[in-house]
Design a protein around this motif. Structure first.
Motif, PDB file in Angstrom:
ATOM      1  N   ASP A 196       5.077 -13.508 -13.329  1.00  0.00           N
ATOM      2  CA  ASP A 196       4.413 -12.223 -13.140  1.00  0.00           C
ATOM      3  C   ASP A 196       4.516 -11.409 -14.419  1.00  0.00           C
ATOM      4  OD1 ASP A 196       7.114 -11.299 -13.025  1.00  0.00           O
ATOM      5  OD2 ASP A 196       7.115 -11.661 -10.864  1.00  0.00           O
ATOM      6  N   SER A 197       3.833 -10.281 -14.450  1.00  0.00           N
ATOM      7  CA  SER A 197       3.787  -9.461 -15.661  1.00  0.00           C
ATOM      8  C   SER A 197       3.866  -8.002 -15.281  1.00  0.00           C
ATOM      9  CB  SER A 197       2.470  -9.695 -16.388  1.00  0.00           C
ATOM     10  OG  SER A 197       2.376 -11.029 -16.752  1.00  0.00           O
ATOM     11  N   PRO A 198       4.319  -7.160 -16.205  1.00  0.00           N
ATOM     12  CA  PRO A 198       4.390  -5.738 -15.876  1.00  0.00           C
ATOM     13  C   PRO A 198       2.993  -5.126 -15.766  1.00  0.00           C
ATOM     14  CG  PRO A 198       5.002  -6.121 -18.180  1.00  0.00           C
ATOM     15  CD  PRO A 198       4.796  -7.460 -17.556  1.00  0.00           C
ATOM     16  N   GLY A 199       2.901  -4.031 -15.033  1.00  0.00           N
ATOM     17  CA  GLY A 199       1.614  -3.338 -14.916  1.00  0.00           C
ATOM     18  C   GLY A 199       0.775  -3.874 -13.769  1.00  0.00           C
ATOM     19  N   TYR A 200      -0.504  -3.513 -13.810  1.00  0.00           N
ATOM     20  CA  TYR A 200      -1.413  -3.931 -12.741  1.00  0.00           C
ATOM     21  C   TYR A 200      -1.712  -5.427 -12.843  1.00  0.00           C
ATOM     22  CZ  TYR A 200      -2.291   1.112 -12.387  1.00  0.00           C
ATOM     23  OH  TYR A 200      -2.152   2.463 -12.240  1.00  0.00           O
ATOM     24  N   ASP A 201      -2.105  -5.999 -11.725  1.00  0.00           N
ATOM     25  CA  ASP A 201      -2.408  -7.430 -11.677  1.00  0.00           C
ATOM     26  C   ASP A 201      -3.815  -7.683 -12.238  1.00  0.00           C
ATOM     27  OD1 ASP A 201      -2.712 -10.104 -11.106  1.00  0.00           O
ATOM     28  OD2 ASP A 201      -1.739  -9.962  -9.145  1.00  0.00           O
ATOM     29  N   LEU A 202      -3.913  -7.587 -13.557  1.00  0.00           N
ATOM     30  CA  LEU A 202      -5.221  -7.759 -14.188  1.00  0.00           C
ATOM     31  C   LEU A 202      -5.692  -9.211 -14.128  1.00  0.00           C
ATOM     32  CD1 LEU A 202      -4.818  -5.478 -17.320  1.00  0.00           C
ATOM     33  CD2 LEU A 202      -5.732  -4.920 -15.076  1.00  0.00           C
ATOM     34  N   LEU A 203      -4.745 -10.106 -13.937  1.00  0.00           N
ATOM     35  CA  LEU A 203      -5.096 -11.518 -13.794  1.00  0.00           C
ATOM     36  C   LEU A 203      -6.002 -11.681 -12.566  1.00  0.00           C
ATOM     37  CD1 LEU A 203      -4.211 -14.011 -15.423  1.00  0.00           C
ATOM     38  CD2 LEU A 203      -2.411 -14.381 -13.759  1.00  0.00           C
ATOM     39  N   ALA A 204      -5.632 -10.989 -11.498  1.00  0.00           N
ATOM     40  CA  ALA A 204      -6.444 -11.046 -10.278  1.00  0.00           C
ATOM     41  C   ALA A 204      -7.789 -10.367 -10.505  1.00  0.00           C
ATOM     42  CB  ALA A 204      -5.704 -10.382  -9.123  1.00  0.00           C
ATOM     43  N   LEU A 205      -7.757  -9.263 -11.230  1.00  0.00           N
ATOM     44  CA  LEU A 205      -9.001  -8.520 -11.441  1.00  0.00           C
ATOM     45  C   LEU A 205      -9.981  -9.321 -12.301  1.00  0.00           C
ATOM     46  CD1 LEU A 205     -10.293  -5.878 -10.705  1.00  0.00           C
ATOM     47  CD2 LEU A 205      -9.246  -4.820 -12.704  1.00  0.00           C
ATOM     48  N   GLY A 246      16.249  -2.685   3.609  1.00  0.00           N
ATOM     49  CA  GLY A 246      16.505  -1.620   4.580  1.00  0.00           C
ATOM     50  C   GLY A 246      15.675  -1.836   5.825  1.00  0.00           C
ATOM     51  N   ALA A 247      16.069  -1.160   6.900  1.00  0.00           N
ATOM     52  CA  ALA A 247      15.421  -1.386   8.196  1.00  0.00           C
ATOM     53  C   ALA A 247      14.069  -0.683   8.293  1.00  0.00           C
ATOM     54  CB  ALA A 247      16.342  -0.897   9.311  1.00  0.00           C
ATOM     55  N   SER A 248      13.853   0.314   7.433  1.00  0.00           N
ATOM     56  CA  SER A 248      12.672   1.168   7.604  1.00  0.00           C
ATOM     57  C   SER A 248      11.421   0.650   6.895  1.00  0.00           C
ATOM     58  CB  SER A 248      13.006   2.549   7.051  1.00  0.00           C
ATOM     59  OG  SER A 248      13.357   2.426   5.680  1.00  0.00           O
ATOM     60  N   THR A 249      11.550  -0.454   6.179  1.00  0.00           N
ATOM     61  CA  THR A 249      10.442  -0.975   5.365  1.00  0.00           C
ATOM     62  C   THR A 249       9.120  -1.079   6.104  1.00  0.00           C
ATOM     63  OG1 THR A 249      11.873  -2.233   3.985  1.00  0.00           O
ATOM     64  CG2 THR A 249       9.667  -3.039   4.137  1.00  0.00           C
ATOM     65  N   THR A 250       8.062  -0.605   5.454  1.00  0.00           N
ATOM     66  CA  THR A 250       6.727  -0.726   6.032  1.00  0.00           C
ATOM     67  C   THR A 250       5.935  -1.799   5.293  1.00  0.00           C
ATOM     68  OG1 THR A 250       5.802   0.883   4.502  1.00  0.00           O
ATOM     69  CG2 THR A 250       6.652   1.737   6.599  1.00  0.00           C
ATOM     70  N   LEU A 251       4.866  -2.228   5.950  1.00  0.00           N
ATOM     71  CA  LEU A 251       3.988  -3.208   5.320  1.00  0.00           C
ATOM     72  C   LEU A 251       3.371  -2.621   4.040  1.00  0.00           C
ATOM     73  CD1 LEU A 251       2.378  -5.871   5.340  1.00  0.00           C
ATOM     74  CD2 LEU A 251       0.666  -4.722   6.743  1.00  0.00           C
ATOM     75  N   GLY A 252       2.955  -1.357   4.128  1.00  0.00           N
ATOM     76  CA  GLY A 252       2.304  -0.721   2.975  1.00  0.00           C
ATOM     77  C   GLY A 252       3.204  -0.698   1.753  1.00  0.00           C
ATOM     78  N   GLY A 253       4.459  -0.312   1.972  1.00  0.00           N
ATOM     79  CA  GLY A 253       5.400  -0.265   0.861  1.00  0.00           C
ATOM     80  C   GLY A 253       5.652  -1.656   0.298  1.00  0.00           C
ATOM     81  N   THR A 254       5.696  -2.627   1.181  1.00  0.00           N
ATOM     82  CA  THR A 254       5.916  -4.011   0.757  1.00  0.00           C
ATOM     83  C   THR A 254       4.799  -4.467  -0.184  1.00  0.00           C
ATOM     84  OG1 THR A 254       7.017  -4.484   2.844  1.00  0.00           O
ATOM     85  CG2 THR A 254       6.161  -6.381   1.627  1.00  0.00           C
ATOM     86  N   ILE A 255       3.572  -4.153   0.197  1.00  0.00           N
ATOM     87  CA  ILE A 255       2.441  -4.603  -0.618  1.00  0.00           C
ATOM     88  C   ILE A 255       2.306  -3.744  -1.877  1.00  0.00           C
ATOM     89  CG2 ILE A 255      -0.079  -4.924  -0.612  1.00  0.00           C
ATOM     90  CD1 ILE A 255       1.715  -7.007   0.967  1.00  0.00           C
ATOM     91  N   ALA A 256       2.569  -2.454  -1.747  1.00  0.00           N
ATOM     92  CA  ALA A 256       2.474  -1.579  -2.915  1.00  0.00           C
ATOM     93  C   ALA A 256       3.494  -1.982  -3.980  1.00  0.00           C
ATOM     94  CB  ALA A 256       2.674  -0.121  -2.507  1.00  0.00           C
ATOM     95  N   THR A 298      -2.168  -4.661  -5.067  1.00  0.00           N
ATOM     96  CA  THR A 298      -0.845  -5.187  -4.724  1.00  0.00           C
ATOM     97  C   THR A 298       0.083  -5.019  -5.928  1.00  0.00           C
ATOM     98  OG1 THR A 298      -1.960  -6.810  -3.358  1.00  0.00           O
ATOM     99  CG2 THR A 298       0.367  -7.215  -3.821  1.00  0.00           C
ATOM    100  N   GLY A 299       1.211  -4.387  -5.716  1.00  0.00           N
ATOM    101  CA  GLY A 299       2.145  -4.177  -6.817  1.00  0.00           C
ATOM    102  C   GLY A 299       1.791  -3.010  -7.710  1.00  0.00           C
TER     103      GLY A 299
END
Ligand code: FAD
Lengths: 484, 348
Positions: free
Chosen positions: A185-194, B87-97, B148-149
């Motif tokens: 993976d890389s820092p920042g946004y996932d530009l690979l996907a974009l 933690g127990a409170s984890t949401t799907l949104g936070g996981t994907i973000a 994502t991320g």
């Protein structure tokens, strides 16, 4: 600046063999594999070095000349269709494999390298590149990235986006960007996907690092025949429900089976309404366990005949029919048009029935050969472009099929891209705000809108016209869908 | 509820008041320190659609991750990227973000590999839907994976569709004593062989490896590889995923280095836990930021100050050209700069 002056400018900066501008030299570049769409570019540039790509892009952006990148030209949606006042940038001479890193299991390659040659180069190390489009002997990895190409084995191993790690990209201004890395993976946004699947609209890919996987120890195929398409559809969902992800799961309907058997003796039962080809790969023990399980599932789903490949030659023979499907259509009919919608698997039977109904309504035969495990349909509409009006009818029928895919919660394209071909259907799948967001992303990469203009993302104006056109004919499809 | 979210975003845009989006708050420690008014979205929750035969689940972003996992487990399915909860409170949104993935990542894929579609609100409060609920979709740019991320800096996630996978019939963990250098060699050698691996890690002289698949296949692979069976092993992998392992309870800053998997052991003062078959190296150290980053860069990777009191420079700085592109992208989604500004980089 006139075309002739710009061509002179290109020639003054690039070696002679890199610039084509005589009409007869331009002809081979007029279209990609969707040959119904043709345009002659202002010039074709075939650079040999990174610096030459950069120079070409800089000249184009300074002079506001559009650029269309081209890999091998096997695209099926008109993505590499030139624009008449623009440069067609062929990456064909970027055809070297730069490095096979066996320790990290990656291959660093130039974009013009063919998909299959990567796996060939990795084979001595027991490794391969998993995504395997049927066009793999010809299509380029750069084109695969630009289209997010898939293949038979993507059900288990993912699409291009899941199998690449790093790209070198030149922006239209000629600025080099390193996207991704040799790490996972890389820092920042996932530009690979974009970048993946961006159809040459965001940048020109000049290098790709792909992931390599170990070649499975063994693979076997089950060929199951069904007396109805519904039963075959049940076979697909039941396999997934049983907890198996096959390496590949393909469906051929009766017209496709017959067409194929005429040309290749794959041993398909020609009376079956549909067949499923299900490949299981892994270690010998994994495979034997899952083959038994899948066979049971197919029998329960109502399979009328089951064959399991007993050796590699037989496995190859089972696949030979599937692989020959497209060429077989080419011999059955003067022309064929390949659609690419994806739907939730549970709607397979109803959508195929609806496609059959449309086939009769438009009086155009349709064969279905497709990635059933992914729900990625490939209806092949057989037609004759020399018959007046038949191409138009075919395109209209194709458009209807895509709209059905959207209506059942699917998409207009699973792997072939939007290109020029499905640009109108984008208006059905996305609303104005979404299209505006796409344009804003494009703007962030290419503010002059010079890279592959007019493709992939329709303007709102175009959508308004498309919508109006259908209303005008009084046949607005799926009025429940949002449009403008 | 979406309408009230939209109103909040529009008002924030008009008054130029930055928002700090929160779900369960379990990853409040991650990234740069949140700026702006807290905007909690965890009440937008619930599974919307789940059909096991489609291998797709769609849920609202506020849905607790534990709830999603329970729903899947009831059908013998799972999130194959093994997301950490922290933690127990984890949401799907936070996981994907946050886009974090657990030990299965090098073999199954990362969070982004399983995201099929997202419904979201951009900074202007416009409701947008990208991707979908199907396995393959190349219509339009792949915005769902890009979000994502992105740590909530581009859009507020509303609904997420994920690809799910069947749980393996069986799992076996093997371990053996060895050195870090030898462990890295072995992990990568095995990863290059057709074996049903699903995790490999090394710490404190012990190499641990997990096999997943059919009973017969796993059995045969275990015999081929050899080593001692760890039993039970589930808590071992869970503790690694959740950073409950003793290694992570150290007071020193925890760094995450992402490097090419076959990279030889990094010579850095401090303790190391190697996961992801060598591709993810956790290091607890008091070394200055520059030293850690330099080691990661030299190996062809990057370093993140994962858990520490210093919340200034968390992620590896981007080269100028990429940073400028990030800023333009951020602007394209969030022109007023109200969504989690500064959470990822000061400039975003
Ligand atoms: C018989 C046949 C079977 C096929 N089967 C499959 C299949 O199974 N699965 C599948 O996914 N596709 C399939 N395709 C479609 C096609 O092969 C793929 O889309 C392939 O990825 C295109 O690669 P290409 O090199 O030919 O690209 P081109 O057609 O040359 O270009 C495709 C797009 O990529 C862009 N592009 C190309 N190179 C670059 C670059 N270096 N930088 C930036 N943009 C670039 C172009 O501008 C264009 O938009 C098939 C096609 C045929 C003819």
């Amino acid at each position: 600046m006139s075309s002739a002056t710009f061509t002179l400018l290109l020639r003054s900066h690039l070696p002679e063999q890199c610039v084509l501008s005589h009409p007869e030299d331009l002809r081979p570049y007029e279209c990609d594999a969707l040959s119904a769409y043709r345009n002659t570019p202002l010039a074709v540039v075939i650079p040999e070095t990174q610096q030459q790509v950069k120079t070409t892009l800089q000249l184009c952006s300074e002079n506001r000349v559009p650029v269309v990148a081209r890999g091998a030209g096997t695209g099926l949606s008109g993505g590499a269709l030139p624009v008449t006042d623009g440069v067609l940038l062929s990456m064909a001479r970027f055809n070297r494999i730069l490095e096979i890193d066996t320790g990290n299991r990656t291959a660093r390659v130039q974009p013009g390298v063919t998909n299959l040659s990567i796996s060939k180069a990795a084979e001595p190390y027991g490794l391969y590149y998993a995504p395997d489009p049927s066009s793999q002997i010809a299509c380029s990895i750069g084109g695969n990235v630009a289209e997010n190409a898939g293949g038979i084995h993507c059900l288990k191993y993912g699409l291009t986006v899941n199998n690449i790690q790093h790209l070198e990209v030149l922006t239209v201004e000629g600025e080099q960007l390193t996207i991704g890395s040799a790490a996972l993976d890389s820092p920042g946004y996932d530009l690979l996907a974009l970048m993946t699947g961006s159809e040459g609209l965001l940048g020109v890919i000049t290098e790709v690092t792909v992931k390599l996987l170990p070649i499975p120890a063994t693979a076997q195929v089950v060929l199951a025949a069904f007396d109805s398409v519904e039963a075959a559809g049940t076979g697909v969902t039941a396999t997934i429900a049983s907890g198996i992800i096959p390496a590949g799961l393909e469906l051929l309907d009766n017209p496709a089976i017959r067409a194929v058997e005429k040309f290749v003796n794959a041993g398909y039962p020609v009376d079956a309404a549909a067949i499923l080809l299900c490949e299981i790969d892994g270690t010998a023990d994994e495979v034997s366990a899952q083959i038994e399980q899948v066979s049971r599932v197919f029998r329960d789903a109502g399979a009328i005949d089951l064959q399991v490949s007993r050796n590699e030659a037989e496995r190859q023979r089972f696949w030979a029919g599937r692989k020959a499907a497209f060429p077989a259509m080419g011999r059955l009919s003067p022309d064929y048009y390949c659609m690419d919608g994806t739907i939730p698997r549970k709607h397979l039977a109803t959508v195929l029935a609806e496609i059959g109904r449309l086939s009769s309504e438009y009086d155009l035969p349709i064969c279905n050969v497709f990635h059933a495990g992914d729900g990625n349909l490939h209806p092949l509409i057989l037609y004759d472009a020399n018959q007046p009006g038949e191409l138009e009818r075919t395109e209209e029928l194709g458009g209807k099929i895509l709209e059905i895919c959207v209506a059942v919660g699917g998409t207009i394209t699973g792997e072939h891209g939007v290109g020029m071909e499905k640009i109108n259907q984008m208006c059905v799948q996305f609303n104005a705000a979404e299209l505006t967001q796409f344009h804003a992303i494009k703007q962030a990469f290419d503010k002059q809108q010079l890279l592959n203009p007019g493709k992939a993302i329709p303007t709102l104006h175009r959508c308004a016209e498309f919508g109006a056109m259908h209303v005008h004919e009084g046949k607005l499809p799926h009025p429940e869908l949002e449009r403008f | 509820m979406i309408e009230s979210f939209q109103e909040t975003l529009v008002a924030a845009g008009e008054n130029a008041t930055p928002l700090s989006i929160t779900g369960g708050g379990s990853k409040a420690f991650y990234g740069r320190r949140p700026e702006g008014r807290e905007f909690c979205v965890r009440d937008y929750r619930g599974v919307i659609d789940y059909s096991p035969t489609e291998l797709v689940i769609t849920a609202r972003a506020g849905t607790p991750l534990a709830e999603i996992e329970a729903v899947l487990a009831a059908e013998n399915q799972m999130l194959a990227f093994e997301p950490p909860h922290f933690g127990a409170s984890t949401t799907l949104g936070g996981t994907i973000a946050c886009g974090l993935s657990g030990p299965r990542r090098p073999f199954a894929g990362a969070a982004r590999d399983f995201v099929l579609g997202i419904r979201c609100l951009n900074g202007k409060g416009e409701q947008l839907r990208f991707g979908g609920q199907v396995m393959k979709n190349v219509a339009g740019y792949d915005v769902s994976r890009t979000l994502t991320g992105s740590l909530g800096t581009l859009a507020l996630l509303l609904e997420i569709s994920l690809k799910v996978l069947p749980r393996p019939e069986t799992e076996v963990t093997l371990c053996r004593q060895t050195t870090a250098a030898e462990a890295i060699v072995l992990m990568n050698r095995w990863a290059g062989k057709p074996l049903p691996l699903s995790a490999t890690c090394f710490h404190d002289g012990q190499l641990a490896l997990r096999l997943s698949g059919t009973r017969r296949g796993v059995q045969a692979a275990a015999e081929q590889i050899g080593g001692d069976r760890m039993d039970p092993a589930e808590t071992f992998w869970e503790d690694l995923r959740e950073h409950r392992h003793a290694f992570f309870t150290d007071d020193k800053p925890v760094w995450r280095l992402s490097v090419p998997p076959a990279t030889a052991p990094l010579v850095l003062e401090g303790e190391t836990f190697i996961d992801w078959g060598g591709a993810q190296r956790w290091i607890t150290t008091m070394l200055p930021t520059a030293a850690v980053r330099a080691a990661a860069t030299a190996a062809g990777g990057h370093a993140c100050r994962f858990r520490s009191n210093d919340r200034e420079a968390v992620f590896q700085p981007l080269p100028a050209g990429l940073l400028a592109l990030h800023q333009r992208l951020k602007h394209s989604f969030d022109p007023a700069g109200i969504l989690n500004p500064g959470r990822m980089y000061a400039e975003l």
